[in-house]
Design a protein around this motif. Structure first.
Motif, short mmCIF file in Angstrom:
data_model
loop_
_atom_site.label_atom_id
_atom_site.label_comp_id
_atom_site.label_asym_id
_atom_site.label_seq_id
_atom_site.Cartn_x
_atom_site.Cartn_y
_atom_site.Cartn_z
N ARG A 123 -4.63 -50.73 69.04
CA ARG A 123 -3.83 -49.89 69.93
C ARG A 123 -4.07 -50.20 71.41
NH1 ARG A 123 -6.93 -44.11 68.82
NH2 ARG A 123 -7.77 -43.83 70.93
N VAL A 124 -4.72 -51.34 71.69
CA VAL A 124 -4.97 -51.76 73.07
C VAL A 124 -3.86 -52.71 73.52
CG1 VAL A 124 -6.53 -52.96 74.63
CG2 VAL A 124 -7.46 -51.49 72.84
N LEU A 125 -3.20 -52.36 74.60
CA LEU A 125 -2.16 -53.17 75.22
C LEU A 125 -2.76 -53.91 76.40
CD1 LEU A 125 0.81 -53.99 75.95
CD2 LEU A 125 0.99 -51.77 77.13
N VAL A 126 -2.59 -55.24 76.44
CA VAL A 126 -3.14 -56.05 77.53
C VAL A 126 -1.99 -56.57 78.39
CG1 VAL A 126 -4.60 -58.00 78.16
CG2 VAL A 126 -5.08 -56.71 76.07
N LEU A 127 -2.05 -56.25 79.68
CA LEU A 127 -1.02 -56.64 80.64
C LEU A 127 -1.64 -57.49 81.75
CD1 LEU A 127 0.56 -53.08 81.11
CD2 LEU A 127 1.59 -54.96 79.82
N GLU A 128 -0.81 -58.36 82.34
CA GLU A 128 -1.26 -59.15 83.49
C GLU A 128 -0.45 -58.77 84.72
OE1 GLU A 128 -1.34 -62.10 86.53
OE2 GLU A 128 0.42 -61.78 85.25
N ARG A 129 -1.16 -58.53 85.82
CA ARG A 129 -0.52 -58.25 87.11
C ARG A 129 -1.31 -58.94 88.21
NH1 ARG A 129 2.36 -53.05 88.78
NH2 ARG A 129 1.33 -53.73 90.66
N ALA A 130 -0.63 -59.76 88.98
CA ALA A 130 -1.23 -60.42 90.15
C ALA A 130 -2.55 -61.10 89.79
CB ALA A 130 -1.45 -59.39 91.27
N GLY A 131 -2.58 -61.77 88.65
CA GLY A 131 -3.75 -62.55 88.28
C GLY A 131 -4.87 -61.77 87.60
N THR A 132 -4.68 -60.47 87.41
CA THR A 132 -5.69 -59.65 86.76
C THR A 132 -5.17 -59.14 85.42
OG1 THR A 132 -6.78 -58.93 88.81
CG2 THR A 132 -7.02 -57.49 86.91
N ALA A 133 -6.02 -59.18 84.40
CA ALA A 133 -5.67 -58.63 83.09
C ALA A 133 -6.13 -57.18 83.02
CB ALA A 133 -6.33 -59.44 81.98
N TYR A 134 -5.22 -56.31 82.58
CA TYR A 134 -5.50 -54.88 82.44
C TYR A 134 -5.35 -54.50 80.98
CZ TYR A 134 -5.02 -54.74 87.51
OH TYR A 134 -5.18 -54.97 88.86
N ALA A 135 -6.22 -53.62 80.51
CA ALA A 135 -6.16 -53.14 79.13
C ALA A 135 -5.90 -51.64 79.14
CB ALA A 135 -7.45 -53.45 78.39
N THR A 136 -4.90 -51.23 78.36
CA THR A 136 -4.51 -49.83 78.27
C THR A 136 -4.57 -49.36 76.82
OG1 THR A 136 -3.04 -49.95 80.19
CG2 THR A 136 -2.58 -48.22 78.60
#
Length: 252
Positions: free
Chosen positions: A213-226
């Protein structure tokens, strides 16, 4: 629009998705790799409930669900003594050990026919099918015994902190040496990270993938996990969020 649920895609029937309601209809915001999400999170309140395929909204402030719409699966608390008025788990159950990088090993049970789906729902990196028993009561008794050695719960933040790591093979083999597994699994979720993602709750960025249930997104060179459960209940506004986000050290 409101996020009222999510699908992990663990069964393989459909890709992972956020379930979004506009008050009249329900739609799937697909989370396939490369998808661009451009939403700002607004107010959060109860996500309501489903009546078949219809979403029934709720304006109560508690999120993701208010007392009226919170449901508890009593079987999750079972250790062999049935908590229902009448036991109904009369089918083959699998007892498993799931591995989360680098060396967290979790015991669990599920109906045998959905073993691999259950492991993917949790985002396991590796797993072993330890045994099959004839009903849920016996499975929970065995689980409780094994839980004296291995944990029976892994929190999502712990999984996020090590998404960039792999399972310690030596530690995993040592854990398995206590059993005679029927089958073992290794899972590939279709993405790799050079460093641990930043834990944030957001719906803006390019989808790198999902693991459980972890969504991994990339923004401006950084990976974020939600944690997708943390998105449930939020109202969505069109447009990328402009709030300040922590960046990974790799972006500097």
């Amino acid at each position: 629009m409101q996020i009222v649920g999510y699908e992990t895609g663990a069964s393989g029937d459909e890709p992972p998705a956020l379930l979004v309601s506009d008050g009249d209809s329900l739609s799937r915001e697909t989370l396939e790799r490369g998808t661009e999400l451009e939403y700002t999170l607004g107010e959060r309140h109860c996500a309501g409930t489903f009546d078949g395929s219809t979403h029934i909204p709720c304006s109560r402030p508690d999120a993701p669900y208010c007392d009226v719409h919170t449901s508890t699966w009593v079987c999750a608390r079972c250790t062999g003594t049935c908590l229902k008025d009448e036991m109904d788990c009369f089918e083959d159950h699998a007892i498993y050990l799931a591995a989360f990088a680098p060396a967290i090993f979790k015991v669990g049970v599920t109906r045998e026919w959905r073993l691999e789906t259950r492991l993917r729902e949790q985002g396991a990196d590796r797993a072993a099918h330890l045994a099959t028993v004839k009903d849920g009561r016996i499975a929970r008794e065995r689980e409780a015994e094994i839980a004296e050695t291995f944990t029976d719960r892994v929190r999502v933040p712990a999984k996020i902190r090590t998404l960039n790591r792999t399972v310690d093979g030596t530690a995993w083999q040592d854990a398995l040496s206590r059993f005679d597994p029927l089958e073992t699994f290794e899972f590939d979720y279709g993405f790799e990270l050079e460093s641990a993602p930043v834990h944030e709750t957001l719906a803006s960025g390019t989808v790198l993938g999902t693991q459980g249930r972890v969504l991994v997104l990339e923004r401006a060179g950084t990976a974020y996990a939600t944690d997708m459960r943390d998105l449930v209940g939020y109202e969505l506004e069109a447009g990328t969020t402009d709030r300040s986000l922590q960046a990974s050290l790799g972006t500097f």
